[in-house]
Design a protein around this motif. Structure first.
Motif, PDB file in Angstrom:
ATOM      1  N   ILE A 142      87.814 -58.386 -22.071  1.00  0.00           N
ATOM      2  CA  ILE A 142      88.033 -59.533 -22.939  1.00  0.00           C
ATOM      3  C   ILE A 142      87.543 -59.206 -24.333  1.00  0.00           C
ATOM      4  N   ASN A 143      88.166 -59.861 -25.304  1.00  0.00           N
ATOM      5  CA  ASN A 143      87.892 -59.547 -26.694  1.00  0.00           C
ATOM      6  C   ASN A 143      87.251 -60.779 -27.334  1.00  0.00           C
ATOM      7  N   VAL A 144      85.930 -60.781 -27.382  1.00  0.00           N
ATOM      8  CA  VAL A 144      85.179 -61.922 -27.881  1.00  0.00           C
ATOM      9  C   VAL A 144      84.782 -61.633 -29.321  1.00  0.00           C
ATOM     10  N   PHE A 148      97.454 -44.706 -21.845  1.00  0.00           N
ATOM     11  CA  PHE A 148      97.634 -46.151 -21.721  1.00  0.00           C
ATOM     12  C   PHE A 148      96.506 -46.871 -22.457  1.00  0.00           C
ATOM     13  N   THR A 149      96.916 -47.775 -23.369  1.00  0.00           N
ATOM     14  CA  THR A 149      95.953 -48.428 -24.255  1.00  0.00           C
ATOM     15  C   THR A 149      95.224 -49.611 -23.614  1.00  0.00           C
ATOM     16  N   GLY A 150      95.820 -50.199 -22.572  1.00  0.00           N
ATOM     17  CA  GLY A 150      95.254 -51.428 -22.014  1.00  0.00           C
ATOM     18  C   GLY A 150      95.759 -52.678 -22.714  1.00  0.00           C
ATOM     19  N   TYR A 194      79.546 -46.160 -27.042  1.00  0.00           N
ATOM     20  CA  TYR A 194      79.790 -46.839 -25.766  1.00  0.00           C
ATOM     21  C   TYR A 194      80.719 -48.023 -25.962  1.00  0.00           C
ATOM     22  N   THR A 195      81.681 -48.147 -25.062  1.00  0.00           N
ATOM     23  CA  THR A 195      82.591 -49.282 -25.150  1.00  0.00           C
ATOM     24  C   THR A 195      82.929 -49.756 -23.750  1.00  0.00           C
ATOM     25  N   SER A 196      83.302 -51.029 -23.663  1.00  0.00           N
ATOM     26  CA  SER A 196      83.559 -51.630 -22.365  1.00  0.00           C
ATOM     27  C   SER A 196      84.953 -51.319 -21.870  1.00  0.00           C
ATOM     28  N   HIS A 206      84.905 -58.193 -30.296  1.00  0.00           N
ATOM     29  CA  HIS A 206      84.075 -57.238 -29.554  1.00  0.00           C
ATOM     30  C   HIS A 206      84.532 -57.161 -28.109  1.00  0.00           C
ATOM     31  N   ARG A 207      84.597 -55.946 -27.630  1.00  0.00           N
ATOM     32  CA  ARG A 207      85.074 -55.747 -26.265  1.00  0.00           C
ATOM     33  C   ARG A 207      83.986 -55.976 -25.249  1.00  0.00           C
ATOM     34  N   LEU A 208      84.329 -56.706 -24.209  1.00  0.00           N
ATOM     35  CA  LEU A 208      83.407 -56.907 -23.096  1.00  0.00           C
ATOM     36  C   LEU A 208      84.202 -56.740 -21.817  1.00  0.00           C
ATOM     37  N   THR A 230      92.614 -56.399 -41.822  1.00  0.00           N
ATOM     38  CA  THR A 230      92.019 -56.993 -40.621  1.00  0.00           C
ATOM     39  C   THR A 230      92.048 -55.985 -39.483  1.00  0.00           C
ATOM     40  N   VAL A 231      91.178 -56.227 -38.516  1.00  0.00           N
ATOM     41  CA  VAL A 231      91.031 -55.329 -37.370  1.00  0.00           C
ATOM     42  C   VAL A 231      90.281 -56.037 -36.253  1.00  0.00           C
ATOM     43  N   GLY A 232      90.544 -55.613 -35.031  1.00  0.00           N
ATOM     44  CA  GLY A 232      89.695 -56.038 -33.922  1.00  0.00           C
ATOM     45  C   GLY A 232      90.376 -56.889 -32.884  1.00  0.00           C
ATOM     46  N   GLU A 233      91.368 -57.648 -33.287  1.00  0.00           N
ATOM     47  CA  GLU A 233      92.055 -58.539 -32.351  1.00  0.00           C
ATOM     48  C   GLU A 233      93.337 -59.004 -33.027  1.00  0.00           C
ATOM     49  N   THR A 287      95.369 -53.682 -38.984  1.00  0.00           N
ATOM     50  CA  THR A 287      95.300 -52.368 -38.331  1.00  0.00           C
ATOM     51  C   THR A 287      95.023 -52.510 -36.842  1.00  0.00           C
ATOM     52  N   TRP A 288      95.940 -52.027 -36.022  1.00  0.00           N
ATOM     53  CA  TRP A 288      95.680 -51.988 -34.577  1.00  0.00           C
ATOM     54  C   TRP A 288      95.142 -50.613 -34.203  1.00  0.00           C
ATOM     55  N   TRP A 289      94.051 -50.629 -33.485  1.00  0.00           N
ATOM     56  CA  TRP A 289      93.496 -49.376 -32.950  1.00  0.00           C
ATOM     57  C   TRP A 289      92.373 -49.678 -31.995  1.00  0.00           C
ATOM     58  N   GLN A 290      91.674 -48.651 -31.540  1.00  0.00           N
ATOM     59  CA  GLN A 290      90.654 -48.799 -30.504  1.00  0.00           C
ATOM     60  C   GLN A 290      89.520 -47.792 -30.737  1.00  0.00           C
ATOM     61  N   THR A 291      88.392 -48.030 -30.096  1.00  0.00           N
ATOM     62  CA  THR A 291      87.312 -47.043 -30.125  1.00  0.00           C
ATOM     63  C   THR A 291      87.867 -45.674 -29.731  1.00  0.00           C
ATOM     64  N   GLU A 292      88.735 -45.682 -28.760  1.00  0.00           N
ATOM     65  CA  GLU A 292      89.293 -44.444 -28.209  1.00  0.00           C
ATOM     66  C   GLU A 292      90.201 -43.705 -29.188  1.00  0.00           C
TER      67      GLU A 292
HETATM   68  C1  6R9 Z   1      89.059 -51.125 -33.651  1.00  0.00           C
HETATM   69  C2  6R9 Z   1      88.630 -51.917 -32.470  1.00  0.00           C
HETATM   70  C3  6R9 Z   1      90.095 -52.350 -29.204  1.00  0.00           C
HETATM   71  C4  6R9 Z   1      90.948 -53.500 -28.756  1.00  0.00           C
HETATM   72  C5  6R9 Z   1      92.404 -53.140 -28.637  1.00  0.00           C
HETATM   73  C6  6R9 Z   1      93.070 -54.475 -28.870  1.00  0.00           C
HETATM   74  C7  6R9 Z   1      92.185 -55.143 -29.887  1.00  0.00           C
HETATM   75  C8  6R9 Z   1      92.076 -54.178 -32.217  1.00  0.00           C
HETATM   76  C9  6R9 Z   1      93.767 -55.144 -33.174  1.00  0.00           C
HETATM   77  C10 6R9 Z   1      93.723 -55.549 -31.829  1.00  0.00           C
HETATM   78  C11 6R9 Z   1      95.605 -56.831 -32.138  1.00  0.00           C
HETATM   79  C12 6R9 Z   1      94.817 -55.675 -34.000  1.00  0.00           C
HETATM   80  N1  6R9 Z   1      92.652 -54.942 -31.269  1.00  0.00           N
HETATM   81  N2  6R9 Z   1      92.741 -54.298 -33.380  1.00  0.00           N
HETATM   82  N3  6R9 Z   1      94.636 -56.386 -31.314  1.00  0.00           N
HETATM   83  N4  6R9 Z   1      95.715 -56.508 -33.433  1.00  0.00           N
HETATM   84  N5  6R9 Z   1      94.930 -55.373 -35.311  1.00  0.00           N
HETATM   85  O1  6R9 Z   1      88.647 -53.121 -32.502  1.00  0.00           O
HETATM   86  O2  6R9 Z   1      88.231 -51.186 -31.385  1.00  0.00           O
HETATM   87  O3  6R9 Z   1      86.427 -52.516 -30.206  1.00  0.00           O
HETATM   88  O4  6R9 Z   1      87.612 -50.571 -29.107  1.00  0.00           O
HETATM   89  O5  6R9 Z   1      88.758 -52.767 -29.464  1.00  0.00           O
HETATM   90  O6  6R9 Z   1      90.899 -54.540 -29.729  1.00  0.00           O
HETATM   91  O7  6R9 Z   1      93.060 -55.234 -27.701  1.00  0.00           O
HETATM   92  O8  6R9 Z   1      92.680 -52.583 -27.375  1.00  0.00           O
HETATM   93  P1  6R9 Z   1      87.681 -51.751 -30.005  1.00  0.00           P
END
Ligand code: 6R9
Length: 646
Positions: free
Chosen positions: A518-520, A495-497, A261-263, A523-525, A383-386, A410-415
Motif C-alpha cells: 500500500i502507498n500511504v 514486473f513492477t507491481g 530498504y523498501t517494502s 510511502h510504501r508499506l 511530482t512523484v510517489g503515487e 515522474t513514475w518510478w520505484q526504489t528498484e
Molecule cells: C519513487 C518512489 C514506488 C511505487 C510505484 C507506484 C508508486 C511512484 C508514481 C507512482 C503513480 C507516479 N508511484 N511514482 N504511481 N504515478 N508518478 O515513489 O519509489 O517508494 O519505491 O514507490 O510508488 O506504485 O510502484 P517507491
C-alpha cells in the motif's frame, strides 16, 4: 472521454534542450542500439578512472539471470558529485540548507566546502574502521551532515544504507542487522515541524537488538543532552583529528553504492541494492532530462533522504550535474500552509519536486497561503510517489504555478533508481494524471494476467521488457529473492507491481499497486509488515491489513483484527493497538481504520480472501463478487455490518 491536454508552453519549447523531435530520436536510438546509446551517455555524463568498453550485460531468464552495466569501467561516485566540479564551479552553491525553524539562517555550502566536508567525514569514518565494501547505516535528520555522510561513504567505497528518521527502533534494528552494519551515523536529535525527534535514543534502543553494531557516530544537531556510552563517538570530537583531503576509492562500475530498504508484498522489507555507475548515470541523466536542469537553477526536491527520491534527486542526480540542490529540514506546512512557497521565494527556487499527498494537504488549506507568496522564480513543477489525481494536478498547475509551469509527473520505484515514465518539459504535451511517456531506454509493456502482451490502447500489469542502467542489481543477501520477486510473475520481464492503462496516444496512466503493497502518503508499506506487527501483540490472534482510499494520504491503512479468545474488543485496546503498530514500525504505519473481526474470510484451504476485505474497506459492499469458495460465508456479513469508517 475527452481529456484535457496541456501543450508544451512556448517558453519551454524555446528553452528546452530536448524538443519533441529530439525526444523521439533519442528514444528510437535508445531502443535500436541500447549499448551504443548508453555507452555514449556514460562517457559524456560521468568522469571515469577507466572508461567502460561495454554497456549492458543482462538476461532476465532464469538460466543465465544477470544484470550488469559498464562492467569494466572504474570510477568514484563522490568524485563525480563533488571533485570534478571544483575547477569550474568550486565557489558556486552545491547545497542550500533551509532549517526547520524559519527564523534561523539557511546555510549555503559551495562545492569547495562540500569537498572539504565530505573528505573530513570520510576520514572520520575511515579512522573508525570503515573500509571499502563495509555497510554504514545512516539514521539522520535532514541536515547537511546527512549529505556529507552519504557522500563520504561513496568516497570510501563503503555501502550506505540510509534509514528514514521516522522509523522505529525495531525497524532500524532489523535494517542494521540485515546488512550487518557495524556502524550507525546519527544525530542527537532531529527537528521537524517544531518537534524534536530523539534519534540517538532510538539508536540506543535499536542497539539492544542489533548485535552487529559496534560504533555509533553522533552528529550534534540540536545540542540536546544525550547519554554517550562506550560505543558512542561525537562527530565534532572525531573531526578534530580529521584531515580535509581524502583520496576517492577506485570503484568498479558494478561495486555496490547503496542499499535502501523498501517494502514488498511479502516478508520483511528488502534491501534494494544499487551499484555505482549505472545508478549514478540514471540519476544524472534523468535529472537533466526531466527537469531540463541548467546551471544557476535552484532545484528543490522536497523529499527526505530516507527515501529513494531523496537519494536520486536531492543528492546524486543534482550533484552529479553540478546543480544547486535545496535540502529542507522541515515540513511543507509548518509553521503554516504557506511555508513551502515561502521557501520557494526565499531561495528563488526554479524547480519544485514534491509528492501528491503534500499537495492535497496544502490544497485543503485553500489558495490564500499560496497567493500570499510570489513564486515568480518557479518555472517547473514535478511530482512523484503515487498517482496524482487530476484535481490536485490542476491546483498545482493553476494556483501554485500560475499556469506557467509544466508538471513533470515522474513514475518510478526504489528498484528503478530514477524516473522511468515522465514527460519532458520541452517535448511532451501533458494530461493531468498521466506520467505520459517512457524515457529513453525504458521499454514498458502491459500484460494481462496470463502474461500475454497487450498492444495499443489497453489496461494491464506494468512490466519493463529490457534492463536499463539504473535497475537494482539484487536484494542484499538474497539474490534468489530478487529473481523470484520481480522476474517470475511474467517470465523474461521485470514486473513492477503496478497496474497501468495506455491510452490511444500511447500515454501511460499508473493506476496503483496490484500486489499487497500500500502507498500511504507516497510511502510504501507491505500489508504483511503491518500484520506481523499486529500479531506480535499478546491479545491479537490474527490480522489482515488492506489499503483503503484516503483523500490526503492517497491510501490509508485498514486493519481487521481477530483477538484471542480471552480478550475482548474495547476502545482502550483499539488505541493501544494503533500505538503498538506505530511503535513497531514508525508513525507512517498509523492505522486509519481498525475493525475487530470475530473471524476473517478464508477459503477452505485457509487463505485469507483479501479481495473481499479490500472491497469492504473501500465501502463497496455491493460488489463482493463470488463468496461461495469461502469456508464460512457468514463471516462476511458480520464484517460488512461492522465496517468502520475512517
Ligand atoms: C519513487 C518512489 C514506488 C511505487 C510505484 C507506484 C508508486 C511512484 C508514481 C507512482 C503513480 C507516479 N508511484 N511514482 N504511481 N504515478 N508518478 O515513489 O519509489 O517508494 O519505491 O514507490 O510508488 O506504485 O510502484 P517507491
Amino acid at each position: 472521454m475527452t481529456e484535457a491536454v496541456y501543450p508544451v508552453p512556448q517558453d519551454w519549447a524555446e528553452r528546452a534542450r530536448v524538443d519533441r523531435a529530439e525526444y523521439e530520436r533519442l528514444y528510437r536510438e535508445s531502443v535500436d542500439d541500447p549499448d551504443g546509446f548508453w555507452l555514449a551517455r556514460a562517457r559524456e555524463r560521468l568522469d571515469w578512472i577507466a572508461e567502460p568498453t561495454t554497456a549492458g550485460d543482462w538476461s532476465f531468464d532464469e538460466a543465465d539471470f544477470r544484470v550488469r552495466w559498464f562492467a569494466d569501467g572504474k570510477l568514484n561516485a563522490a568524485y563525480n558529485c563533488v571533485d570534478r566540479h571544483l575547477k569550474e564551479r568550486g565557489h558556486e552553491t552545491a547545497i542550500i540548507w533551509e532549517p526547520d525553524e524559519p527564523s534561523e539562517e539557511p546555510r549555503r555550502i559551495s562545492y569547495r566546502e562540500l569537498h572539504a566536508e565530505v573528505c573530513r567525514f570520510a576520514n572520520v569514518l575511515a579512522r573508525l574502521g570503515v573500509a571499502k565494501g563495509d555497510r554504514v547505516t545512516i539514521y539522520m535528520p535532514m541536515i547537511p551532515e546527512a549529505a556529507f555522510a552519504v557522500l563520504a561513504c561513496a568516497r570510501l567505497g563503503a555501502i550506505h544504507s540510509v534509514v528514514f528518521g521516522g522509523f522505529s527502533a525495531d525497524a532500524l534494528a532489523g535494517r542494521i542487522e540485515d546488512c550487518g552494519s557495524k556502524i550507525v551515523v546519527t544525530a542527537d536529535e532531529g527537528r521537524r515541524g517544531g518537534k524534536r525527534i530523539p534519534l540517538k535514543r532510538t539508536v540506543d534502543q535499536a542497539a539492544e537488538k542489533a548485535p552487529s553494531l559496534q560504533t555509533v557516530l553522533v552528529v550534534q544537531a540540536t545540542g540536546a543532552d544525550v547519554p554517550m556510552g562506550p560505543r558512542d563517538r561525537w562527530y565534532h570530537q572525531e573531526l578534530l583529528q580529521a584531515d580535509d583531503d581524502c583520496v576517492p576509492a577506485e570503484m568498479d562500475a558494478e561495486d555496490p553504492l547503496f542499499i535502501l530498504y523498501t517494502s514488498g508484498s511479502t516478508g520483511k522489507p528488502k534491501g534494494v541494492l544499487h551499484t555505482t555507475a549505472g545508478y549514478l548515470l540514471w540519476a544524472s541523466y534523468t535529472h537533466a532530462l526531466c527537469f531540463d536542469y541548467r546551471p544557476g537553477d535552484v532545484f528543490w526536491c522536497a523529499a527526505d533522504i530516507g527515501w529513494v527520491t531523496g537519494h536520486s534527486y536531492i543528492l546524486y542526480g543534482p550533484l552529479a550535474n553540478g546543480a544547486t540542490t535545496l535540502m529542507y529540514e522541515g515540513l511543507p506546512n509548518w509553521p503554516d500552509a504557506s511555508r513551502i512557497w515561502q521557501v520557494v521565494d526565499r531561495h528563488q527556487v526554479h524547480t519544485l519536486f514534491t509528492a501528491p499527498t503534500a499537495l492535497r494537504a496544502l490544497m485543503k488549506e485553500g489558495d490564500e497561503p499560496v497567493l500570499a507568496t510570489s513564486r515568480k522564480s518557479l518555472r517547473l513543477l514535478g511530482t512523484v510517489g503515487e498517482p496524482i489525481n487530476p484535481e490536485a494536478w490542476r491546483w498545482y498547475h493553476e494556483v501554485a504555478g500560475e499556469g506557467r509551469c509544466p508538471i513533470v509527473d515522474t513514475w518510478w520505484q526504489t528498484e528503478t533508481g530514477g524516473a522511468m515514465i515522465a514527460p519532458l518539459p520541452g517535448a511532451t504535451d501533458l494530461k493531468p494524471g498521466s506520467a505520459t511517456k517512457p524515457l529513453p531506454g525504458v521499454r514498458p509493456v502491459l500484460v494481462d494476467e496470463h502474461g500475454r502482451e497487450l498492444e495499443g490502447e489497453a489496461s494491464g500489469n506494468l512490466c519493463i521488457a529490457a534492463s536499463w542502467p539504473g535497475q537494482m542489481r539484487t536484494v542484499w543477501g538474497d539474490h534468489e529473492r530478487f529473481f523470484q520477486t520481480y522476474f517470475t510473475t511474467y517470465p523474461g520481464m521485470y514486473f513492477t507491481g503496478d497496474g497501468c492503462r495506455r491510452d490511444a496516444d500511447g500515454y501511460y496512466w499508473i493506476t496503483g499497486r496490484v500486489d499487497d503493497v500500500i502507498n500511504v502518503s507516497g510511502h510504501r508499506l507491505g500489508t504483511a509488515e503491518v500484520e506481523s506487527a499486529l500479531v506480535l501483540h499478546a491479545q491479537v490472534a490474527e490480522a489482515a491489513v488492506v489499503g483503503m482510499p484516503h483523500d490526503v494520504k492517497g491510501q490509508g491503512i485498514y486493519a481487521y483484527v481477530t483477538l484471542n479468545a480471552d480478550a475482548s474488543p474495547s476502545e482502550e485496546l483499539h488505541g493501544e493497538l494503533r500505538a503498538w503498530v506505530r511503535r513497531e514500525i514508525g508513525p507512517i504505519a498509523t492505522l486509519d481504520a481498525l475493525q475487530f473481526a470475530p473471524a476473517l474470510p478464508k477459503t477452505r484451504s485457509g487463505k485469507i480472501m483479501r479481495r473481499i476485505l479490500r472491497k469492504i474497506a473501500e465501502g463497496d459492499t455491493g460488489g463482493l463478487g463470488d463468496t461461495s469458495t469461502l469456508a464460512d460465508p457468514a463471516v462476511v456479513d458480520d464484517l460488512v455490518a461492522n465496517r468502520v469508517r475512517a
